[in-house]
Motif scaffolding. Structure first.
Motif, mmCIF file in Angstrom:
data_model
loop_
_atom_site.group_PDB
_atom_site.id
_atom_site.type_symbol
_atom_site.label_atom_id
_atom_site.label_comp_id
_atom_site.label_asym_id
_atom_site.label_seq_id
_atom_site.Cartn_x
_atom_site.Cartn_y
_atom_site.Cartn_z
ATOM 1 N N LEU A 25 -5.959 15.152 53.953
ATOM 2 C CA LEU A 25 -4.525 14.935 53.844
ATOM 3 C C LEU A 25 -3.830 15.298 55.152
ATOM 4 C CD1 LEU A 25 -3.969 16.679 50.392
ATOM 5 C CD2 LEU A 25 -4.149 14.234 50.825
ATOM 6 N N PRO A 26 -2.947 14.455 55.622
ATOM 7 C CA PRO A 26 -2.149 14.846 56.787
ATOM 8 C C PRO A 26 -1.081 15.840 56.350
ATOM 9 C CG PRO A 26 -1.435 12.716 55.993
ATOM 10 C CD PRO A 26 -2.634 13.114 55.158
ATOM 11 N N SER A 27 -0.668 16.700 57.258
ATOM 12 C CA SER A 27 0.378 17.656 56.938
ATOM 13 C C SER A 27 1.460 17.593 58.003
ATOM 14 C CB SER A 27 -0.187 19.075 56.861
ATOM 15 O OG SER A 27 0.865 20.003 56.713
ATOM 16 N N GLY A 28 2.686 17.441 57.581
ATOM 17 C CA GLY A 28 3.803 17.425 58.509
ATOM 18 C C GLY A 28 4.592 18.722 58.493
ATOM 19 N N ALA A 29 4.139 19.667 57.693
ATOM 20 C CA ALA A 29 4.879 20.925 57.574
ATOM 21 C C ALA A 29 4.631 21.811 58.791
ATOM 22 C CB ALA A 29 4.450 21.653 56.304
ATOM 23 N N GLY A 30 5.531 22.729 59.042
ATOM 24 C CA GLY A 30 5.419 23.634 60.183
ATOM 25 C C GLY A 30 4.585 24.858 59.869
ATOM 26 N N HIS A 31 3.313 24.648 59.629
ATOM 27 C CA HIS A 31 2.415 25.751 59.289
ATOM 28 C C HIS A 31 2.126 26.625 60.501
ATOM 29 C CE1 HIS A 31 1.455 24.255 55.286
ATOM 30 N NE2 HIS A 31 1.406 23.058 55.809
ATOM 31 N N ASP A 32 1.601 27.812 60.236
ATOM 32 C CA ASP A 32 1.168 28.707 61.311
ATOM 33 C C ASP A 32 0.146 28.027 62.216
ATOM 34 O OD1 ASP A 32 2.770 30.632 60.172
ATOM 35 O OD2 ASP A 32 1.123 31.665 59.176
ATOM 36 N N ALA A 33 -0.547 27.033 61.682
ATOM 37 C CA ALA A 33 -1.564 26.330 62.466
ATOM 38 C C ALA A 33 -0.986 25.697 63.725
ATOM 39 C CB ALA A 33 -2.232 25.261 61.616
ATOM 40 N N MET A 34 0.301 25.424 63.720
ATOM 41 C CA MET A 34 0.921 24.819 64.903
ATOM 42 C C MET A 34 0.790 25.738 66.117
ATOM 43 S SD MET A 34 4.322 23.136 63.211
ATOM 44 C CE MET A 34 4.922 22.483 64.759
ATOM 45 N N PHE A 46 -5.837 22.456 51.222
ATOM 46 C CA PHE A 46 -4.613 22.232 50.455
ATOM 47 C C PHE A 46 -4.920 22.384 48.972
ATOM 48 C CE2 PHE A 46 -3.580 20.271 54.439
ATOM 49 C CZ PHE A 46 -2.237 20.531 54.596
ATOM 50 N N VAL A 47 -4.025 23.046 48.264
ATOM 51 C CA VAL A 47 -4.163 23.260 46.827
ATOM 52 C C VAL A 47 -3.156 22.364 46.126
ATOM 53 C CG1 VAL A 47 -4.022 24.961 44.973
ATOM 54 C CG2 VAL A 47 -4.890 25.631 47.222
ATOM 55 N N ARG A 48 -3.630 21.666 45.100
ATOM 56 C CA ARG A 48 -2.748 20.771 44.351
ATOM 57 C C ARG A 48 -1.568 21.552 43.786
ATOM 58 N NH1 ARG A 48 -5.825 17.685 39.847
ATOM 59 N NH2 ARG A 48 -6.455 19.827 39.441
ATOM 60 N N GLY A 53 4.440 17.978 43.322
ATOM 61 C CA GLY A 53 3.975 18.256 44.671
ATOM 62 C C GLY A 53 4.987 18.916 45.580
ATOM 63 N N ILE A 54 6.088 19.392 45.015
ATOM 64 C CA ILE A 54 7.099 20.072 45.829
ATOM 65 C C ILE A 54 6.457 21.295 46.490
ATOM 66 C CG2 ILE A 54 9.224 21.441 45.752
ATOM 67 C CD1 ILE A 54 10.144 19.599 43.464
ATOM 68 N N SER A 55 6.660 21.443 47.807
ATOM 69 C CA SER A 55 6.120 22.611 48.502
ATOM 70 C C SER A 55 7.176 23.204 49.416
ATOM 71 C CB SER A 55 4.864 22.236 49.296
ATOM 72 O OG SER A 55 5.187 21.354 50.341
ATOM 73 N N HIS A 56 6.930 24.443 49.818
ATOM 74 C CA HIS A 56 7.845 25.172 50.685
ATOM 75 C C HIS A 56 9.249 25.220 50.074
ATOM 76 C CE1 HIS A 56 4.533 23.857 53.225
ATOM 77 N NE2 HIS A 56 4.698 25.002 53.845
ATOM 78 N N ASN A 57 9.267 25.526 48.788
ATOM 79 C CA ASN A 57 10.492 25.489 48.006
ATOM 80 C C ASN A 57 10.299 26.439 46.824
ATOM 81 O OD1 ASN A 57 12.083 24.406 45.614
ATOM 82 N ND2 ASN A 57 12.866 23.065 47.214
ATOM 83 N N PRO A 58 11.343 27.099 46.341
ATOM 84 C CA PRO A 58 11.187 27.985 45.185
ATOM 85 C C PRO A 58 10.612 27.294 43.943
ATOM 86 C CG PRO A 58 13.299 28.376 46.237
ATOM 87 C CD PRO A 58 12.703 27.153 46.893
ATOM 88 N N LEU A 59 10.703 25.969 43.874
ATOM 89 C CA LEU A 59 10.155 25.249 42.721
ATOM 90 C C LEU A 59 8.648 25.031 42.816
ATOM 91 C CD1 LEU A 59 12.924 22.517 42.255
ATOM 92 C CD2 LEU A 59 12.603 24.639 40.951
ATOM 93 N N GLU A 60 8.052 25.377 43.968
ATOM 94 C CA GLU A 60 6.617 25.156 44.159
ATOM 95 C C GLU A 60 5.821 25.944 43.125
ATOM 96 O OE1 GLU A 60 3.246 25.486 47.684
ATOM 97 O OE2 GLU A 60 5.266 26.189 48.059
#
Length: 84
Positions: A25-34, A46-48, A53-60
């Motif tokens: 999966l490609p990732s466009g998020a600003g992870h520490d990996a950057m 990546f974990v389902r 699929g909302i991520s980086h959000n309180p609803l995750e």
């Protein structure tokens, strides 16, 4: 951040060893990996997620079963590294 091919292969082997399908999966998020990829090789598992699929959000959310699979994949990766 680009993932290191060798680490991608290690994650894929760990996931496949559990009998799970492997997907890249490609990732466009600003992870520490950057930042980390500049000084060391990296690749992510990546974990389902729930909530569509909302991520980086309180609803995750993530299910207990999916969290357990991620831990099992990590343990498998560590076992494989110990054998290298």
């Amino acid at each position: 951040a680009p993932s290191a091919p060798a680490w991608l292969a290690r994650w894929e082997a760990a996931v496949a060893a559990l009998g799970l399908p492997v997907q890249r999966l490609p990732s466009g998020a600003g992870h520490d990996a950057m930042t980390l990829h500049r000084v060391m090789p990296q690749a992510m598992l990546f974990v389902r997620g729930g909530e569509l699929g909302i991520s980086h959000n309180p609803l995750e959310t993530v299910s207990d079963d999916d969290a357990e699979l991620a831990v099992a994949a990590f343990a498998t990766l560590l076992d494989q590294l110990a054998r290298e």
